[in-house]
Design an enzyme around this catalytic site. Structure first.
Site, PDB file in Angstrom:
ATOM      1  N   SER A  79       0.874  -1.235   0.044  1.00 38.79           N
ATOM      2  CA  SER A  79       0.054  -0.021   0.113  1.00 38.79           C
ATOM      3  C   SER A  79       0.784   1.341   0.008  1.00 38.79           C
ATOM      4  O   SER A  79       2.011   1.085   0.441  1.00 38.79           O
ATOM      5  CB  SER A  79      -0.833  -0.107   1.204  1.00 38.79           C
ATOM      6  OG  SER A  79      -1.378   1.206   1.532  1.00 38.79           O
ATOM      7  N   TYR A 137       0.112   0.330  10.483  1.00 38.00           N
ATOM      8  CA  TYR A 137      -0.105  -0.164   9.149  1.00 38.00           C
ATOM      9  C   TYR A 137       0.924   0.244   8.211  1.00 38.00           C
ATOM     10  O   TYR A 137       1.388  -0.914   7.476  1.00 38.00           O
ATOM     11  CB  TYR A 137      -1.473   0.525   8.869  1.00 38.00           C
ATOM     12  CG  TYR A 137      -1.891   0.245   7.307  1.00 38.00           C
ATOM     13  CD1 TYR A 137      -2.310  -1.246   7.047  1.00 38.00           C
ATOM     14  CD2 TYR A 137      -2.029   0.999   6.353  1.00 38.00           C
ATOM     15  CE1 TYR A 137      -2.694  -1.498   5.761  1.00 38.00           C
ATOM     16  CE2 TYR A 137      -2.250   0.820   5.198  1.00 38.00           C
ATOM     17  CZ  TYR A 137      -2.655  -0.399   4.739  1.00 38.00           C
ATOM     18  OH  TYR A 137      -3.373  -0.822   3.687  1.00 38.00           O
TER      19      TYR A 137
END
Length: 321
Positions: A161, A187
């Site tokens: 990501s 994350y």
């Protein structure tokens, strides 16, 4: 990943999974897609099955997985779609999946993931996002290495990501025991780990004919965002502002459909356009360039650092030992 020639393809941000796999015959190929009961995992599995591959949906929720299997069978006409239980946070579950696998594996798409979760630890004390997004997939891929090598020309796809831009892997405090927990830094660390895995696996496994690449699928509103409320969005905005610079207007976030979001995964999993390509990071169906200050695109230097990639591999093996 630091080559002078950046890989480009005929595809783009608007391309769909069906677009990138059109004309590709995967008859006789076997694929595993993790997290394939929702989001872009479903469309990744659907595209591979539609091209003739035998596809295993490796999922935690097997009831949802069985529903997805029936949906894919109806839309593709394929009977070669099955579901298997896999909980990436549980090393015993990963080991059971690996032990049960027989024969070659041509395609492994490490797609499952969690994002910006509340602070949670696995029974082993691992931070949940690092455990799910990286460690579980690391155990799965290394456990299936023999099956991938046996396939000849296998491909492994690591779904990362642009969130990797938020944080390197903080080796001194992987599990947020020494610093305040931040869901976006956690994350980001896990998504950086997904790229570093591709860098080191590509190096280690090139002699086995295994290509390993990472990617940013794009912004897609899926079940992945279920933990994100107003507080998390405020934190996200603060991290994004820090990334692009104070006083700079954040770029407009253009959301993709799930079919578009799966395109880069499917490209790297199956398209002949990227035959022989390994150890790269892609976004919008092209290899990404280096991250430039003031943007939220490209790949960060910390995510393609070969020394960090070696260290992450060693640390991951130690944690899972």
């Amino acid at each position: 990943m630091t080559t002078s020639t950046r890989i480009t393809t005929p595809f783009h941000a608007g391309s769909t999974a069906a677009d990138v796999i059109a004309g590709t015959d995967l008859t006789g190929r076997r694929a595993v897609v993790t997290g394939a009961a929702s989001g872009i995992g479903v469309e990744t599995a659907r595209a591979l099955a539609g091209a003739g591959a035998q596809v295993v949906l490796a999922v935690r929720d097997t009831a949802a997985g069985r529903h997805t299997v029936e949906d894919i069978k109806v839309t593709t006409g394929s009977e070669g779609v099955t579901v298997a239980s896999l909980d990436l946070t549980d090393p015993a579950s990963v080991e059971a999946f690996v032990t049960a696998w027989e024969g070659p594996l041509h395609i492994l798409v490490n797609n499952a993931g969690v994002m910006a979760t509340p602070e949670t630890r696995t029974p082993r004390g691992w931070e949940l996002q690092f455990a799910t997004n990286h460690l579980g997939h690391f155990a799965l891929a290394t456990g299936l290495h023999g099956a991938l090598a046996a396939a000849g020309g296998a491909r492994v796809v690591s779904v990362s990501s642009s969130g990797h831009l938020f944080s390197p892997v903080v080796f001194d405090d992987l599990h947020f025991t020494e610093r305040p927990y931040d869901p976006w830094l956690a994350y980001g660390q896990s998504k950086t780990a997904n790229v570093l895995f591709a860098v080191e696996a590509a190096r280690r496994w090139s002699d086995d004919g295994i290509a390993v690449n990472a990617l940013m699928p794009g912004g897609i509103r899926t079940n992945l965002m279920r933990h994100i409320g107003d507080a998390e969005m405020a934190q996200f905005g603060a991290h994004l502002q820090a990334l692009i610079g104070e006083g700079t207007q954040p770029p407009e976030l253009s959301l993709k459909t799930v079919e578009q979001g799966a395109a880069t995964s499917v490209l790297l999993a199956a398209s002949p356009v990227v035959d022989g390509v390994t150890g790269r990071y892609f976004e919008d169906c092209d290899e990404a360039g280096p991250h430039r200050p003031g943007t939220n695109t490209g790949v960060a230097a910390h995510a393609v650092d070969p020394e960090a990639a070696v260290l992450l591999w060693q640390v991951s093996e130690q944690l899972l030992a």
